[in-house]
Design an enzyme around this catalytic site. Structure first.
Site, PDB file in Angstrom:
ATOM      1  N   ASN A   1       0.808  -1.226   0.000  1.00 26.23           N
ATOM      2  CA  ASN A   1       0.000   0.000   0.000  1.00 26.23           C
ATOM      3  C   ASN A   1       0.839   1.272   0.000  1.00 26.23           C
ATOM      4  O   ASN A   1       0.323   2.365  -0.113  1.00 26.23           O
ATOM      5  CB  ASN A   1      -0.955   0.004   1.203  1.00 26.23           C
ATOM      6  CG  ASN A   1      -0.227  -0.173   2.528  1.00 26.23           C
ATOM      7  OD1 ASN A   1       0.690  -0.990   2.631  1.00 26.23           O
ATOM      8  ND2 ASN A   1      -0.624   0.568   3.539  1.00 26.23           N
TER       9      ASN A   1
ATOM     10  N   GLY B   1       5.244   2.988  -0.537  1.00 25.91           N
ATOM     11  CA  GLY B   1       6.688   2.828  -0.705  1.00 25.91           C
ATOM     12  C   GLY B   1       7.097   1.814  -1.757  1.00 25.91           C
ATOM     13  O   GLY B   1       6.503   1.737  -2.840  1.00 25.91           O
TER      14      GLY B   1
ATOM     15  N   ARG C   1      -2.681  -3.503   6.191  1.00 30.83           N
ATOM     16  CA  ARG C   1      -3.355  -3.763   7.471  1.00 30.83           C
ATOM     17  C   ARG C   1      -4.799  -3.291   7.462  1.00 30.83           C
ATOM     18  O   ARG C   1      -5.655  -3.867   8.134  1.00 30.83           O
ATOM     19  CB  ARG C   1      -2.591  -3.074   8.609  1.00 30.83           C
ATOM     20  CG  ARG C   1      -1.367  -3.861   9.047  1.00 30.83           C
ATOM     21  CD  ARG C   1      -0.648  -3.132  10.154  1.00 30.83           C
ATOM     22  NE  ARG C   1       0.474  -3.895  10.663  1.00 30.83           N
ATOM     23  CZ  ARG C   1       1.364  -3.411  11.522  1.00 30.83           C
ATOM     24  NH1 ARG C   1       1.248  -2.171  11.959  1.00 30.83           N
ATOM     25  NH2 ARG C   1       2.359  -4.154  11.949  1.00 30.83           N
TER      26      ARG C   1
ATOM     27  N   ASP D   1      -2.420  -8.891   8.010  1.00 30.06           N
ATOM     28  CA  ASP D   1      -1.415  -8.477   8.993  1.00 30.06           C
ATOM     29  C   ASP D   1      -0.418  -9.623   9.122  1.00 30.06           C
ATOM     30  O   ASP D   1      -0.776 -10.724   9.567  1.00 30.06           O
ATOM     31  CB  ASP D   1      -2.100  -8.190  10.331  1.00 30.06           C
ATOM     32  CG  ASP D   1      -1.124  -7.758  11.427  1.00 30.06           C
ATOM     33  OD1 ASP D   1       0.101  -7.860  11.219  1.00 30.06           O
ATOM     34  OD2 ASP D   1      -1.606  -7.350  12.507  1.00 30.06           O
TER      35      ASP D   1
ATOM     36  N   TYR E   1      16.537  -4.294  13.332  1.00 24.10           N
ATOM     37  CA  TYR E   1      16.181  -4.281  11.903  1.00 24.10           C
ATOM     38  C   TYR E   1      17.214  -5.060  11.088  1.00 24.10           C
ATOM     39  O   TYR E   1      16.876  -5.900  10.257  1.00 24.10           O
ATOM     40  CB  TYR E   1      16.098  -2.827  11.427  1.00 24.10           C
ATOM     41  CG  TYR E   1      15.664  -2.661   9.992  1.00 24.10           C
ATOM     42  CD1 TYR E   1      14.336  -2.846   9.618  1.00 24.10           C
ATOM     43  CD2 TYR E   1      16.579  -2.299   9.004  1.00 24.10           C
ATOM     44  CE1 TYR E   1      13.926  -2.678   8.307  1.00 24.10           C
ATOM     45  CE2 TYR E   1      16.185  -2.124   7.688  1.00 24.10           C
ATOM     46  CZ  TYR E   1      14.858  -2.325   7.344  1.00 24.10           C
ATOM     47  OH  TYR E   1      14.461  -2.157   6.035  1.00 24.10           O
TER      48      TYR E   1
ATOM     49  N   LYS F   1      16.663  -8.514   8.868  1.00 22.25           N
ATOM     50  CA  LYS F   1      16.878  -8.501   7.420  1.00 22.25           C
ATOM     51  C   LYS F   1      17.993  -9.459   7.003  1.00 22.25           C
ATOM     52  O   LYS F   1      17.946 -10.056   5.927  1.00 22.25           O
ATOM     53  CB  LYS F   1      17.178  -7.070   6.939  1.00 22.25           C
ATOM     54  CG  LYS F   1      15.979  -6.117   7.058  1.00 22.25           C
ATOM     55  CD  LYS F   1      14.802  -6.579   6.231  1.00 22.25           C
ATOM     56  CE  LYS F   1      13.710  -5.533   6.114  1.00 22.25           C
ATOM     57  NZ  LYS F   1      12.571  -5.990   5.283  1.00 22.25           N
TER      58      LYS F   1
ATOM     59  N   ILE G   1      16.766   4.315  -0.859  1.00 20.36           N
ATOM     60  CA  ILE G   1      15.774   4.493  -1.921  1.00 20.36           C
ATOM     61  C   ILE G   1      14.971   5.760  -1.631  1.00 20.36           C
ATOM     62  O   ILE G   1      14.618   6.021  -0.471  1.00 20.36           O
ATOM     63  CB  ILE G   1      14.825   3.266  -1.994  1.00 20.36           C
ATOM     64  CG1 ILE G   1      15.634   1.961  -2.166  1.00 20.36           C
ATOM     65  CG2 ILE G   1      13.794   3.440  -3.101  1.00 20.36           C
ATOM     66  CD1 ILE G   1      16.476   1.866  -3.424  1.00 20.36           C
TER      67      ILE G   1
END
Length: 240
Positions: A16, A18, A39, A54, A146, A150, A179
């Site tokens: 939804n 990015g 979500r 979700d 994070y 990843k 980005i």
């Protein structure tokens, strides 16, 4: 759509906004049947079916897949893109700050891929794409949670590749660098200039540049690529 592209049923989590939104747009442009989860169940691009999902809730993901399957048939390409950040220095990071990021970014990918694999095994075809980050292997201060989540996607993809590779299913990781998104646009100009100095290409990437790589690695042309980490980072990570 080029003749080399077989129309597929594609599901992108967190489509939804990015990078996820751009990935969905690219698949739509190539003539695929595209669904995205969010979500709220709204906010996907034109031409895509947006369903509520979700990634931290197994039942919610099962319901999202069922909705997509009834509309488009079994999911053939799944892009695990949904992710969150809770950046802070290690000494200040609470256990919940760590586990919530891992639960969304890593365990969320597991929930999505496990559900997708059922239909892929039956069809003896599948493309699994996990959206990681240059930070996963390069590291980033204030991003222990994070970065760990990843980096773990690499081991996850490689294990899946060994398990499912003989069934016509590939599993690859795409690792974007800096980005251009709403988040990077809000950084002060001096900070943006400082970041750009560390990027050999001398610029930020665009979400569409990531999207085109994801679409290609999901294509018929990329059938013999699995367990790979494809950086889209302007040279920032340099093999990390």
């Amino acid at each position: 759509m080029t003749s080399a592209t077989t129309p597929r049923t594609v599901l992108i989590t967190g489509g939804n906004r990015g990078i996820g939104y751009a990935i969905a747009e690219e698949f739509v442009a190539q003539g695929h049947r595209v669904a995205v989860t969010s979500r709220t169940g709204e906010g996907g691009p034109a031409g895509a079916l947006t369903v509520k999902g979700d990634v931290t809730d197994t039942a919610s993901i099962d319901a999202a897949f069922s909705e997509v399957e009834s509309e488009f048939g079994p999911v053939e390409v799944v892009v695990a893109n949904a992710g969150i950040t809770r950046d802070m220095l290690l000494m200040r990071m609470g256990e919940d700050d760590f586990t919530s990021v891992v639960d969304t970014n890593l365990t969320g990918a597991f929930r999505v891929v496990k559900r997708a694999s059922k239909g892929m095994l039956k069809a003896r075809f599948g493309r699994i794409v996990l959206i990681s980050s240059v930070v996963g292997l390069y590291g980033g201060p204030g991003q222990a949670n994070y970065s760990a989540s990843k980096a773990a996607l690499v081991g996850f993809a490689r294990s899946i590749s060994r398990e499912l590779g003989a069934r016509g299913i590939t599993a690859n990781v795409v690792a974007p660098g800096f980005i251009e998104t709403d988040m990077t646009a809000e950084l002060p100009e001096a900070q943006q200039a400082e970041y750009k100095k560390s990027i050999p290409a001398g610029r930020y990437g665009s979400a569409s540049e990531v999207a085109k790589v994801v679409a290609w690695i999901s294509s018929d042309d990329a059938a013999y690529i699995t367990g790979a980490v494809v950086p889209v980072d302007g040279g920032l990570g340099m093999g990390h």
